[in-house]
Design an enzyme around this catalytic site. Structure first.
Site, PDB file in Angstrom:
ATOM      1  CG  HIS A 355      -2.390  -0.805   0.926  1.00 55.38           C
ATOM      2  ND1 HIS A 355      -3.508   0.188   0.568  1.00 55.38           N
ATOM      3  CD2 HIS A 355      -1.862  -2.129   1.122  1.00 55.38           C
ATOM      4  CE1 HIS A 355      -3.818  -0.891   0.405  1.00 55.38           C
ATOM      5  NE2 HIS A 355      -3.759  -2.519   1.003  1.00 55.38           N
ATOM      6  CE  LYS A 543      -6.796  14.349  -0.089  1.00 54.48           C
ATOM      7  NZ  LYS A 543      -6.711  13.295  -0.756  1.00 54.48           N
ATOM      8  NE  ARG A 544      -5.698  10.615  10.129  1.00 57.30           N
ATOM      9  CZ  ARG A 544      -4.598   9.320  10.738  1.00 57.30           C
ATOM     10  NH1 ARG A 544      -5.807   8.762  11.149  1.00 57.30           N
ATOM     11  NH2 ARG A 544      -4.344   9.321  12.004  1.00 57.30           N
ATOM     12  CE  LYS A 549      -3.010  11.140   3.403  1.00 53.59           C
ATOM     13  NZ  LYS A 549      -3.961  10.062   1.848  1.00 53.59           N
ATOM     14  CB  THR A 651     -10.120   5.461  -2.143  1.00 54.06           C
ATOM     15  OG1 THR A 651      -9.615   5.870  -0.601  1.00 54.06           O
ATOM     16  CG2 THR A 651      -9.386   4.386  -3.191  1.00 54.06           C
ATOM     17  CE  LYS A 655     -13.853   6.788  -0.303  1.00 52.85           C
ATOM     18  NZ  LYS A 655     -13.436   7.517   1.335  1.00 52.85           N
TER      19      LYS A 655
HETATM   20  C1  LIG Z   1     -12.229   7.456   1.180  1.00 54.82           C
HETATM   21  C2  LIG Z   1     -11.873   8.101   3.055  1.00 54.82           C
HETATM   22  C3  LIG Z   1     -10.514   8.108   3.212  1.00 54.82           C
HETATM   23  C4  LIG Z   1      -8.920   7.996   2.252  1.00 54.82           C
HETATM   24  O1  LIG Z   1      -8.939   9.135   1.620  1.00 54.82           O
HETATM   25  P1  LIG Z   1      -7.688  10.068   0.687  1.00 54.82           P
HETATM   26  O2  LIG Z   1      -8.148  10.746  -0.049  1.00 54.82           O
HETATM   27  O3  LIG Z   1      -7.416   8.360  -0.610  1.00 54.82           O
HETATM   28  O4  LIG Z   1      -6.486   9.727   1.329  1.00 54.82           O
HETATM   29  C5  LIG Z   1      -9.651   8.256   4.082  1.00 54.82           C
HETATM   30  N1  LIG Z   1     -11.210   8.308   5.160  1.00 54.82           N
HETATM   31  C6  LIG Z   1     -12.543   8.603   5.192  1.00 54.82           C
HETATM   32  C7  LIG Z   1     -13.549   8.625   6.386  1.00 54.82           C
HETATM   33  C8  LIG Z   1     -12.399   8.330   3.892  1.00 54.82           C
HETATM   34  O5  LIG Z   1     -13.693   8.106   3.221  1.00 54.82           O
END
Ligand SMILES: *Cc1c(COP(=O)(O)O)cnc(C)c1O
Length: 819
Positions: A355, A543-544, A549, A651, A655
């Site tokens: 990953h 995101k985190r 990032k 991911t 979305k």
């Molecule tokens: C999809 C998702 C992530 C991953 O987001 P990235 O932008 O790919 O880091 C992290 N936390 C939650 C709650 C998510 O639904």
């Protein structure tokens, strides 16, 4: 089971009576919520049993997805949707004077994950069940999920997430399937009938108790299983001898020490802490899961010789990689197999997903810690390592440095990724570019040695949760336009492409986006007291919080925009609302400073009368799956701006694409494949490429001070970090130093000019309304490839070699059920 409206009402009323001894009027919202879940669970249980019976009867291969995280979010509304009883329940409850949406909002998120990796595992469960695949999950039932984040005086504060406090409606404790997991102690060997035999002695036994959660497929009668393990002490409370010795306190202490194994989810995203408790967790769930699977298999088949033809086990990142030596242990020590046969079965059962390529995120354990906690497993890993190194020596005689760089045990550490590659028949990356970097750089020696093991499986997200359920109005509009086939075949969303330039469709699409923005705007006003304009661009980075990032790049650009507006109040820009959310690991000072920087900037910008409605900045606390479900449908712009090569896939990006947000992003992770699907005119790309970044890394980075000195806009915002915006030079010191003195590891200053230019492009495109709407619709239209249904089919065919098993519930054929 015929669940028509009247039957449902009856079941609900009776359940409320038997569970709580209450009438509808006397019941609290929590009573009603729990009762509803219980009725739904009863309905699922019949299909659950049926599914298991049919899997057994057909004897088809099954797959178990081992993951230390499952970020499930809420399950009530997705279960109702998948079971196709949501509207019936809504009506029935309505007739009882109960609002379904209100009950759905009572559900706590099952936050058993940090971010992308855990959410991927949850999307995969949904897709496996929905694609009729016999696939199950195996993980840990953490008593506390990821911490709850509060923002107090602009700082992150962490509170425990006691998500189980009112019980969890979807789990079933299966105490009779408990197994024992052994830690510590010593290994004694003895030759018995000419065979060297191993005895694990003086170990500490821990009871692993499974809690099963049903996972319903989308309107197909399949109900798979997620098994989460909880740690309990063996004979808790019945050890009278220690009570008699007056050791009551010791006994209680012991019990709580044992149970602590499944107490907390480690909150560090991409940073293995080297903690002994974490190693315990990893072995705990892997050992328990394998024992259950193997025991069950042996009871049914009597032999394990064709195990690998009937069972696949997937290792999600390296956390479950101890499945490899644990399976060898069971086959050799408990089943009496010889090494070669045990190795053959094990290495034909296991497959592994990598990953991340971030060097600090590669798991390794100090040999001394490993040996003391898992003495028998250590001997097995040692044997794997010796045999592996011997093979390497045959291929690369004398090349010590190469062999040392590939060894499973070296320089005093056990290297989990090396173990996972050596012990699996398949190794996959999660986006094309990530897999290429694995093959050509990070794991190039392994790829040279095992070229056929490596393959790519680009990540995906379940379009049922992230579009059908999270954005019902958009889903409705899509179905109106192209019919419902996209729900089963998400690439059918491509039929929307012909509407991208259709002005009527564009306005309908825009109307739904506006309504979602109004809903989110209301939420922001309630939570933060900030009024945001739904006509402004909703520019979202959720995101985190992590250096790679690059939330800092986003923030520096907002600071620059603010500076320019102060100099020129008539600057012609589209009003923008910058929305952030995300958790920082509690010990990650840099990430916490980013949160404080965003909230500090928000206080300045939002309260500046000279800025008015042109700029707003908001940080929404406690990012989670359910918050994401509200934010993402309301986004105009999706920020996917990682330093190229650092984000394996992402991911979140998918979305947003699905919900018709336009991405501003780097050529990193799955952004590259998103661009390939929708064409370069529908995504805004900027910045260094992965090749450029990797070349800089090989040559020791670049000189960030050059950018600082030569670009006055950069100089101004960087200086403002030290004084101006901050309370003092200490407040954002880690950020400031990273940019200027630690040579800007993630190329924030290097990419700043390109990013600012890309943001101007966003501004001008948004003003060309029809062009913008065409881009947004094209995003949704081309998002089908990023459904986890596609990803899971690729795993099923290319890695696991499993086939769909259609489950039929003859009592519940729609023809008979629908009135
Ligand atoms: C999809 C998702 C992530 C991953 O987001 P990235 O932008 O790919 O880091 C992290 N936390 C939650 C709650 C998510 O639904």
């Amino acid at each position: 089971m015929n669940l028509d409206k009247e039957a449902f009402k009856q079941a609900f009323i009776e359940k409320l009576q038997t569970m709580y001894g209450k009438s509808i009027e006397g019941a609290s919202s929590l009573d009603r919520y729990t009762t509803l879940c219980s009725v739904v669970r009863d309905y699922m249980c019949k299909k659950w049993i049926l599914t298991n019976q049919q899997y057994e009867a057909r004897s088809e291969k099954q797959i178990y997805y081992f993951s230390i995280e499952f970020l499930l979010g809420r399950l009530l509304s997705s279960n109702l949707l998948n079971l196709n009883i949501r509207e019936r329940c809504r009506e029935a409850l309505g007739e009882l004077g109960i609002n379904l949406g209100e009950l759905e909002n009572m559900e706590p998120d099952a936050g058993l994950g940090n971010g992308g990796l855990g959410r991927l595992a949850a999307c995969f469960l949904d897709s496996m069940a929905s694609r009729h695949l016999p696939g199950h999950g195996c993980g840990i039932r953490y008593k506390y999920g990821l911490f709850e984040q509060k923002i107090i005086d602009g700082h992150q504060v962490e509170l425990p997430d006691n998500w189980l406090k009112d019980g969890y409606a979807w789990e079933i404790r299966k105490a009779d399937r408990s197994v024992e997991v052994r830690f510590g102690g010593q290994v004694r060997t003895e030759t018995i009938k000419g065979r060297l035999t191993y005895f694990h002695e003086n170990y500490e036994p821990v009871l692993a108790v499974p809690y099963d959660i049903p996972i319903a497929g989308y309107q197909n009668d399949t109900v798979n299983t997620l098994c989460l393990w909880s740690a309990e002490s063996i004979n808790a409370g019945s050890d009278y001898s220690s009570f008699n010795r007056g050791d009551y306190l010791k006994t209680v202490e012991y019990k709580s020490a044992v149970e602590s194994i499944s107490h907390i989810l480690y909150p560090d995203d991409r940073y293995p802490g080297g903690m002994v408790l974490r190693l315990k967790q990893e072995y705990f769930f892997v050992s328990a899961g394998l024992q259950r699977i193997i025991r069950h298999y042996k009871a049914r088949h009597g032999t394990l010789s064709d195990f690998a033809d009937k069972v696949a086990i997937h290792i999600n990142d390296t956390h479950p990689a101890l499945a490899i030596p644990e399976m060898l242990r069971i086959l050799i020590d408990e089943e009496g197999m010889d090494w070669d046969e045990a190795w053959e079965i094990t290495s034909n059962t296991m497959s592994y997903t990598n990953h991340t390529i971030l060097p600090e995120a590669l798991e390794k354990w100090p040999v001394d810690m490993f040996k003391a906690l898992l003495p028998r497993i250590y001997l097995l890993v040692n044997e794997i390592n010796e045999r592996f190194c011997r093979k390497l020596w045959e291929r690369y005689p004398g090349d010590w440095s190469k062999i040392a760089s590939m060894a499973i045990i070296s320089y005093g550490y056990v290297h989990m990724a090396h173990l996972a590659v050596a012990g699996s028949y398949s190794v996959n990356g999660v986006a094309k570019i990530h897999t290429e970097i694995l093959k050509k750089q990070v794991m190039r020696h392994f790829h040279e040695f095992y070229p056929r093991k490596f393959n790519n499986k680009t990540n995906g997200v379940t379009h049922r949760r992230w579009l059908l359920n999270a954005n019902p109005q958009l889903a409705g509009l899509i179905t109106e336009a192209i019919g419902p086939s996209w729900i089963y075949h998400p690439t059918d969303l491509g039929q929307l492409q012909k509407y991208a330039g259709d002005s009527l469709f564009q306005e309908q699409f825009a109307g739904i986006k506006k309504k979602n923005k109004e809903d989110l705007g209301r939420f922001i006003r309630e939570k933060l007291g900030v009024a945001v304009d739904p006509a402004s661009i909703f520019d979202v980075q959720v995101k985190r919080i992590h250096a790679y990032k690059r939330q800092v790049l986003n923030v520096l650009h907002i600071m620059d925009l603010y500076n320019r507006l102060k100099v020129n109040p008539n600057l012609d820009i589209v009003p923008r609302t910058f929305i952030f959310a995300g958790k920082a690991a509690p010990g990650y000072i840099y990430a916490k400073q980013i949160i404080k920087l965003i909230t500090t900037l928000a206080a300045v910008v939002n309260n500046d009368p000279g800025i008015g409605d042109k700029l707003k900045v908001v940080f929404l606390e406690n990012y989670s799956v359910s918050l994401a479900e509200m934010i993402i449908p309301a986004a105009d712009v999706s920020e996917q701006i990682s330093a190229a090569s650092r984000e394996a896939s992402g991911t979140g990006n998918m979305k947003f694409m699905l919900n018709g947000a336009v991405t501003i992003g780097t050529l990193d992770g799955a952004n590259i494949e998103m661009r390939a699907e929708m064409g370069e005119n529908n995504i805004i790309i900027f910045g260094l490429t992965a090749d450029q970044v990797l070349a800089y890394y090989q040559n020791g980075g670049y000189k960030s001070q050059d950018e600082y000195l030569s670009n006055p806009r950069i100089r101004t915002v960087v200086d403002q970090l030290a004084c101006g915006l901050s309370a003092g030079p200490e407040e954002f010191k880690d950020i400031y130093d990273s940019l200027l003195y630690y040579n800007d590891e993630y190329f924030v200053l290097k990419d700043f000019p390109a990013y600012a230019a890309a943001q101007s492009k966003v501004d001008s495109l948004f003003q060309r309304r029809r062009e913008w709407l065409s881009m947004a619709i094209s995003n949704t239209a081309q998002a089908g490839r990023f459904s986890s249904d596609r990803t899971i089919s690729e795993y099923a065919i290319g890695i696991w070699k499993i086939k769909p098993v259609i489950i039929v519930d003859w009592d519940d054929i729609d023809l008979w059920n629908k009135k």
